[in-house]
Motif scaffolding. Structure first.
Motif, PDB file in Angstrom:
ATOM      1  N   ASP A  29      -5.941   5.889   7.059  1.00 63.75           N
ATOM      2  CA  ASP A  29      -6.068   6.222   5.647  1.00 63.75           C
ATOM      3  C   ASP A  29      -5.550   5.090   4.760  1.00 63.75           C
ATOM      4  N   VAL A  30      -4.703   4.231   5.290  1.00 66.22           N
ATOM      5  CA  VAL A  30      -4.251   3.062   4.545  1.00 66.22           C
ATOM      6  C   VAL A  30      -5.345   1.998   4.575  1.00 66.22           C
ATOM      7  N   HIS A  89      -6.740  -1.468  -0.687  1.00 67.19           N
ATOM      8  CA  HIS A  89      -6.866  -2.340   0.486  1.00 67.19           C
ATOM      9  C   HIS A  89      -8.273  -2.919   0.536  1.00 67.19           C
ATOM     10  N   ASN A 113       0.844  -1.208   0.000  1.00 70.24           N
ATOM     11  CA  ASN A 113       0.000   0.000   0.000  1.00 70.24           C
ATOM     12  C   ASN A 113       0.875   1.253   0.000  1.00 70.24           C
ATOM     13  N   ASP A 120      -7.943   2.789   2.121  1.00 70.57           N
ATOM     14  CA  ASP A 120      -7.494   2.893   0.739  1.00 70.57           C
ATOM     15  C   ASP A 120      -8.269   1.910  -0.147  1.00 70.57           C
ATOM     16  N   ALA A 165      -0.404   4.885  -0.256  1.00 71.18           N
ATOM     17  CA  ALA A 165      -1.319   5.202   0.844  1.00 71.18           C
ATOM     18  C   ALA A 165      -0.543   5.539   2.118  1.00 71.18           C
TER      19      ALA A 165
END
Length: 113
Positions: free
Chosen positions: A69-70, A76, A9, A73, A12
């Motif tokens: 925020d990851v 994700h 990721n 994403d 991100a």
């Protein structure tokens, strides 16, 4: 978290990286593209420390939780949806529209209000 989460990721994580190392630059992070050795060397360079110190600082940073925020994403999310395929009945696809269940209007989007 593990480096594999960061690598998978990468973009991100930019915000979390720049929160920890404010001098980190998006263009440089683009070049690194999740390569752990390159990231260690970059952090050592911008933080003016030797690579072993940078490696230790990154290791400490990895002890934290995956930033929200990851987790949010879309990449994700799609991965999580793909993993859910083992719970989808035979003959259905995990990415199929679920509107036939009739609960789409139960929780309106913020845009609908």
């Amino acid at each position: 978290m593990k480096w594999s989460h960061v690598k998978a990721n990468w973009t991100a994580f930019y915000e979390a990286i720049q929160e920890k190392w404010p001098e980190a630059d998006d263009a440089e992070l683009d070049e690194i593209d999740g390569d752990q050795r390159a990231f260690i060397a970059y952090i050592a360079e911008i933080s003016e420390m030797d690579p072993e110190e940078a490696r230790e600082e990154i290791r400490d940073w990895l002890v934290g939780e995956i930033p929200s925020d990851v987790v949010m994403d879309p990449g994700h999310d799609n991965h999580s949806i793909a993993l859910s395929s083992k719970f989808v009945p035979e003959g259905e696809e995990e990415m199929d529209d679920d509107s036939r269940f009739g609960d789409d209007d139960e929780y309106p989007d913020d845009d609908d209000e």
